[in-house]
Design a protein around this motif. Structure first.
Motif, short mmCIF file in Angstrom:
data_model
loop_
_atom_site.label_atom_id
_atom_site.label_comp_id
_atom_site.label_asym_id
_atom_site.label_seq_id
_atom_site.Cartn_x
_atom_site.Cartn_y
_atom_site.Cartn_z
N ASP A 61 0.82 -1.21 0.00
CA ASP A 61 0.00 0.00 0.00
C ASP A 61 0.86 1.26 0.00
O ASP A 61 0.49 2.28 -0.59
N GLU A 62 2.03 1.18 0.65
CA GLU A 62 2.92 2.34 0.71
C GLU A 62 3.45 2.70 -0.68
O GLU A 62 3.43 3.86 -1.09
N VAL A 63 3.91 1.70 -1.40
CA VAL A 63 4.41 1.93 -2.76
C VAL A 63 3.29 2.42 -3.66
O VAL A 63 3.46 3.34 -4.46
N LYS A 64 2.13 1.82 -3.51
CA LYS A 64 0.99 2.22 -4.33
C LYS A 64 0.62 3.69 -4.09
O LYS A 64 0.36 4.44 -5.03
N ALA A 65 0.64 4.10 -2.84
CA ALA A 65 0.30 5.48 -2.51
C ALA A 65 1.31 6.46 -3.09
O ALA A 65 0.94 7.52 -3.61
N GLU A 66 2.60 6.11 -3.04
CA GLU A 66 3.65 6.99 -3.55
C GLU A 66 3.52 7.23 -5.05
O GLU A 66 3.55 8.37 -5.52
N TYR A 67 3.35 6.15 -5.80
CA TYR A 67 3.30 6.28 -7.25
C TYR A 67 1.96 6.83 -7.72
O TYR A 67 1.89 7.54 -8.74
N THR A 68 0.91 6.56 -7.00
CA THR A 68 -0.38 7.14 -7.34
C THR A 68 -0.35 8.65 -7.14
O THR A 68 -0.88 9.43 -7.95
N GLU A 69 0.29 9.09 -6.06
CA GLU A 69 0.44 10.53 -5.80
C GLU A 69 1.25 11.18 -6.90
O GLU A 69 0.93 12.28 -7.37
N ALA A 70 2.31 10.51 -7.35
CA ALA A 70 3.14 11.06 -8.42
C ALA A 70 2.34 11.25 -9.70
O ALA A 70 2.46 12.27 -10.38
N ALA A 71 1.49 10.26 -10.02
CA ALA A 71 0.66 10.36 -11.23
C ALA A 71 -0.36 11.48 -11.09
O ALA A 71 -0.62 12.24 -12.03
N ARG A 72 -0.96 11.59 -9.89
CA ARG A 72 -1.97 12.63 -9.65
C ARG A 72 -1.36 14.03 -9.74
O ARG A 72 -1.94 14.96 -10.29
N ALA A 73 -0.17 14.18 -9.20
CA ALA A 73 0.47 15.49 -9.18
C ALA A 73 1.08 15.89 -10.52
O ALA A 73 1.26 17.07 -10.80
N SER A 74 1.38 14.91 -11.35
CA SER A 74 2.08 15.23 -12.60
C SER A 74 1.29 16.14 -13.51
O SER A 74 1.85 16.89 -14.31
N ALA A 75 -0.03 16.08 -13.39
CA ALA A 75 -0.86 16.93 -14.25
C ALA A 75 -0.71 18.40 -13.93
O ALA A 75 -0.84 19.25 -14.80
N THR A 76 -0.39 18.72 -12.66
CA THR A 76 -0.29 20.12 -12.26
C THR A 76 1.15 20.53 -11.98
O THR A 76 1.55 21.65 -12.27
N GLU A 77 1.94 19.63 -11.43
CA GLU A 77 3.32 19.97 -11.08
C GLU A 77 4.32 19.47 -12.12
O GLU A 77 5.50 19.76 -12.02
N ALA A 78 3.80 18.74 -13.10
CA ALA A 78 4.66 18.15 -14.12
C ALA A 78 5.79 17.38 -13.45
O ALA A 78 5.53 16.44 -12.73
N THR A 79 7.02 17.85 -13.60
CA THR A 79 8.15 17.12 -13.05
C THR A 79 8.90 17.99 -12.03
O THR A 79 10.12 17.97 -11.97
#
Length: 276
Positions: A61-79
């Motif tokens: 669940d920890e890994v899933k949360a980290e990468y899901t957050e990265a995908a969610r944020a990429s739309a607004t924060e890009a990289t």
């Protein structure tokens, strides 16, 4: 974490799990084609896509949360670097390593720093200390970059570097360490599949060394800015960077000329160390 890094990380996690792509795709309720496009950065993955893929792979669940957050944020924060710092800078090294494992040709232009793959441990530490990382995160990130350097000894890859002369004179570390860094560049340049060029200051130039960029297999360019990392995948734009790289390559020094220049600068640092 950008699209390419996220895709490479998802692929690395899937391969590590031992599950075939079609099995993961079925579990993630998507076609194998869509999963392939996400893994190869041809399609941006939404947070829901990433969550379903990681659930199908069976990560924590920890890994899933980290990468899901990265995908969610990429739309607004890009990289944005602040996102990578939140997730863990060392994980960016892991994602880049996975990306490099899939490529066959790398072309890197660097007018500011010694390329990461060529850096000594002391130089790496000096560069990363700018980011105010904890000692644990700093050590893990340094180790991650050193692990990436194993690719230098994979003669199935073609690794081409262009460095401007000021990079070799920019005092990131003390003179003795700069001399050691230059020795490392000279040594690595002798590997048959590693090509190092230096753009000398004494040569008349017809282009501008705007910023660093990395071209992987003529299909993706990664650009580092002050606040973020930008990924270019449009073939027309990629071609612009290929042409810029080739232009500098034509006027840069390689082989014995390059090594002679690097060794001359190294000797300057050594003399300074002796008289300092």
């Amino acid at each position: 974490m950008n699209r390419a890094q996220l895709g490479a990380a998802l692929r690395a996690l899937r391969v590590a799990s031992g599950k075939e792509a079609k099995v993961v795709a079925r579990g993630a309720l998507m076609s194998p084609s869509k999963l392939s496009k996400i893994e190869n950065a041809k399609l941006a993955a939404g947070a829901a896509d990433v969550e379903r893929i990681l659930t199908a792979i069976g990560v924590s669940d920890e890994v899933k949360a980290e990468y899901t957050e990265a995908a969610r944020a990429s739309a607004t924060e890009a990289t944005a670097w602040r996102l990578l710092k939140r997730i863990g800078v060392h994980k960016g090294q892991q994602a880049t390593k996975a990306l490099e494992a899939q490529m066959s040709t790398l072309r890197l232009f660097q007018p500011a720093l010694v390329p990461g793959l060529l850096q000594t441990p002391e130089y790496i530490r000096a560069v990363l200390q700018r980011h105010n990382l904890s000692e644990d995160s700093l050590s893990r990130t340094i180790n991650g970059r050193l692990e990436r350097q194993a690719i230098l000894y994979d003669n199935a890859k073609s690794l081409r570097f262009i460095i401007t002369e000021p990079v070799l004179r920019w005092r990131i570390v003390p003179p003795q360490m700069m001399a050691a860094q230059l020795d490392r560049i000279v040594s690595l340049s002798r590997l048959s599949h590693v090509d190092v060029h230096i753009v000398p200051l004494r040569i008349q130039q017809h282009d501008i060394a705007n910023h660093a960029f990395v071209i992987r297999d003529d299909r993706m360019v990664t650009i580092e800015t002050v606040h973020a990392e930008v990924v270019v995948t449009d073939p027309r734009d990629v071609r612009l960077y290929v042409e810029k790289f080739e232009g500098f390559e034509r006027v840069a020094w390689s082989g014995d000329h390059m090594r002679g220049l690097a060794e001359s600068i190294r000797d300057d640092f050594l003399r300074e160390q002796e008289t300092g």
